[in-house]
Design a protein around this motif. Structure first.
Motif, PDB file in Angstrom:
ATOM      1  N   GLY A   1     -15.441  15.389 -24.151  1.00 58.41           N
ATOM      2  CA  GLY A   1     -14.908  16.111 -25.235  1.00 58.41           C
ATOM      3  C   GLY A   1     -15.414  17.732 -24.945  1.00 58.41           C
ATOM      4  N   LEU A   2     -16.826  17.873 -24.438  1.00 55.95           N
ATOM      5  CA  LEU A   2     -17.223  19.046 -24.198  1.00 55.95           C
ATOM      6  C   LEU A   2     -16.593  19.834 -23.263  1.00 55.95           C
ATOM      7  N   VAL A   3     -16.492  18.947 -22.004  1.00 57.62           N
ATOM      8  CA  VAL A   3     -15.779  19.772 -20.967  1.00 57.62           C
ATOM      9  C   VAL A   3     -14.258  20.318 -21.315  1.00 57.62           C
ATOM     10  N   THR A   4     -13.714  19.161 -22.046  1.00 54.87           N
ATOM     11  CA  THR A   4     -12.124  19.406 -22.274  1.00 54.87           C
ATOM     12  C   THR A   4     -11.944  20.696 -23.652  1.00 54.87           C
ATOM     13  N   GLY A   5     -13.076  20.449 -24.353  1.00 55.35           N
ATOM     14  CA  GLY A   5     -12.836  21.666 -25.164  1.00 55.35           C
ATOM     15  C   GLY A   5     -13.321  22.995 -24.696  1.00 55.35           C
ATOM     16  N   LEU A   6     -14.173  23.175 -23.752  1.00 56.24           N
ATOM     17  CA  LEU A   6     -14.548  24.358 -23.048  1.00 56.24           C
ATOM     18  C   LEU A   6     -13.172  24.900 -22.196  1.00 56.24           C
ATOM     19  N   LEU A   7     -12.712  23.916 -21.571  1.00 56.57           N
ATOM     20  CA  LEU A   7     -11.522  24.239 -20.690  1.00 56.57           C
ATOM     21  C   LEU A   7     -10.177  24.390 -21.351  1.00 56.57           C
ATOM     22  N   GLY A   8     -10.077  23.957 -22.691  1.00 58.83           N
ATOM     23  CA  GLY A   8      -8.783  24.144 -23.385  1.00 58.83           C
ATOM     24  C   GLY A   8      -7.802  23.028 -22.854  1.00 58.83           C
ATOM     25  N   ALA A   9      -8.255  21.832 -22.110  1.00 59.03           N
ATOM     26  CA  ALA A   9      -7.377  21.083 -21.539  1.00 59.03           C
ATOM     27  C   ALA A   9      -7.359  19.712 -22.316  1.00 59.03           C
ATOM     28  N   GLY A  10      -6.182  19.107 -21.974  1.00 60.70           N
ATOM     29  CA  GLY A  10      -6.005  17.653 -22.909  1.00 60.70           C
ATOM     30  C   GLY A  10      -7.323  16.636 -22.017  1.00 60.70           C
ATOM     31  N   GLY A  11      -7.726  15.932 -22.933  1.00 56.34           N
ATOM     32  CA  GLY A  11      -8.776  15.070 -22.500  1.00 56.34           C
ATOM     33  C   GLY A  11      -8.371  13.792 -21.579  1.00 56.34           C
ATOM     34  N   GLY A  12      -6.869  13.519 -21.370  1.00 55.08           N
ATOM     35  CA  GLY A  12      -6.553  12.379 -20.606  1.00 55.08           C
ATOM     36  C   GLY A  12      -6.907  12.572 -19.147  1.00 55.08           C
ATOM     37  N   PHE A  13      -6.859  13.811 -18.734  1.00 57.42           N
ATOM     38  CA  PHE A  13      -7.234  13.821 -17.241  1.00 57.42           C
ATOM     39  C   PHE A  13      -8.681  13.553 -17.031  1.00 57.42           C
ATOM     40  N   LEU A  14      -9.451  13.566 -17.943  1.00 57.86           N
ATOM     41  CA  LEU A  14     -10.986  13.252 -17.663  1.00 57.86           C
ATOM     42  C   LEU A  14     -11.118  11.916 -18.120  1.00 57.86           C
ATOM     43  N   LEU A  15     -10.384  11.645 -19.162  1.00 57.00           N
ATOM     44  CA  LEU A  15     -10.713  10.259 -19.982  1.00 57.00           C
ATOM     45  C   LEU A  15     -10.262   8.950 -18.992  1.00 57.00           C
ATOM     46  N   ILE A  16      -9.046   9.283 -18.580  1.00 53.34           N
ATOM     47  CA  ILE A  16      -8.792   8.034 -17.721  1.00 53.34           C
ATOM     48  C   ILE A  16      -9.648   7.801 -16.402  1.00 53.34           C
ATOM     49  N   PRO A  17      -9.939   8.560 -15.594  1.00 46.18           N
ATOM     50  CA  PRO A  17     -11.035   8.461 -14.452  1.00 46.18           C
ATOM     51  C   PRO A  17     -12.301   7.996 -15.122  1.00 46.18           C
ATOM     52  N   ALA A  18     -12.726   8.587 -16.116  1.00 52.11           N
ATOM     53  CA  ALA A  18     -14.050   8.213 -16.672  1.00 52.11           C
ATOM     54  C   ALA A  18     -13.994   6.488 -17.036  1.00 52.11           C
ATOM     55  N   LEU A  19     -12.797   6.149 -17.658  1.00 50.03           N
ATOM     56  CA  LEU A  19     -12.788   4.736 -17.964  1.00 50.03           C
ATOM     57  C   LEU A  19     -12.634   3.773 -16.936  1.00 50.03           C
ATOM     58  N   VAL A  20     -11.780   4.254 -15.871  1.00 51.64           N
ATOM     59  CA  VAL A  20     -11.903   3.270 -14.769  1.00 51.64           C
ATOM     60  C   VAL A  20     -12.898   3.270 -13.890  1.00 51.64           C
ATOM     61  N   LEU A  21     -13.495   4.737 -13.629  1.00 47.34           N
ATOM     62  CA  LEU A  21     -14.510   4.622 -12.779  1.00 47.34           C
ATOM     63  C   LEU A  21     -15.884   4.225 -13.255  1.00 47.34           C
ATOM     64  N   LEU A  22     -16.229   4.735 -14.409  1.00 46.36           N
ATOM     65  CA  LEU A  22     -17.570   4.500 -15.140  1.00 46.36           C
ATOM     66  C   LEU A  22     -17.689   3.106 -15.963  1.00 46.36           C
ATOM     67  N   LEU A  23     -16.406   2.887 -16.649  1.00 46.64           N
ATOM     68  CA  LEU A  23     -16.620   1.806 -17.326  1.00 46.64           C
ATOM     69  C   LEU A  23     -15.706   0.593 -16.996  1.00 46.64           C
ATOM     70  N   HIS A  24     -15.477   0.791 -15.610  1.00 41.39           N
ATOM     71  CA  HIS A  24     -14.650  -0.263 -14.719  1.00 41.39           C
ATOM     72  C   HIS A  24     -13.471  -0.735 -15.515  1.00 41.39           C
TER      73      HIS A  24
END
Length: 119
Positions: free
Chosen positions: A9-32
């Motif tokens: 949320g912090l990164v996407t808020g600062l960049l003004g971008a949608g969170g999907g491009f970070l959320l999907i990799p985080a869910l796949v890589l970090l939460l398996h």
């Protein structure tokens, strides 16, 4: 999970971008989470965010209902097509395609920013 969600949320808020491009990799890589479940989870979050934003603007007299109905119809068509393709595309290919999409979009955004093109 709270740490990951806050960070995304912090990164996407600062960049003004949608969170999907970070959320999907985080869910796949970090939460398996499997790729298809990560995409579905991301889409659910996007839908909820959109619904909250929509309800906040319901009283706006300047709402373009024709545009809203057109986008909704296209979204429903996309959902139906996506459901069909979900059964046909293996998760590994989906993961690779998503990676290429994020790379291409990142390059596009970078070029626009360097060239000073307006949003």
């Amino acid at each position: 999970m709270i740490f990951y969600g806050t960070g995304i949320g912090l990164v996407t808020g600062l960049l003004g971008a949608g969170g999907g491009f970070l959320l999907i990799p985080a869910l796949v890589l970090l939460l398996h989470l499997p790729m298809k479940e990560a995409v579905g989870t991301s889409l659910l979050i996007i839908a909820l965010n959109s619904l909250i934003g929509f309800t906040g603007n319901l009283h706006d007299k300047g709402m373009d209902w024709q545009l809203l109905l057109t986008v909704t119809a296209l979204a429903v068509a996309g959902i139906l097509l996506g459901s069909y393709l979900n059964k046909k595309i293996p998760a590994g290919k989906l993961k690779k395609a998503f990676g290429w999409f994020v790379l291409v979009m990142g390059i596009y955004i970078l070029v626009r920013e360097i060239a000073g093109m307006p949003d």
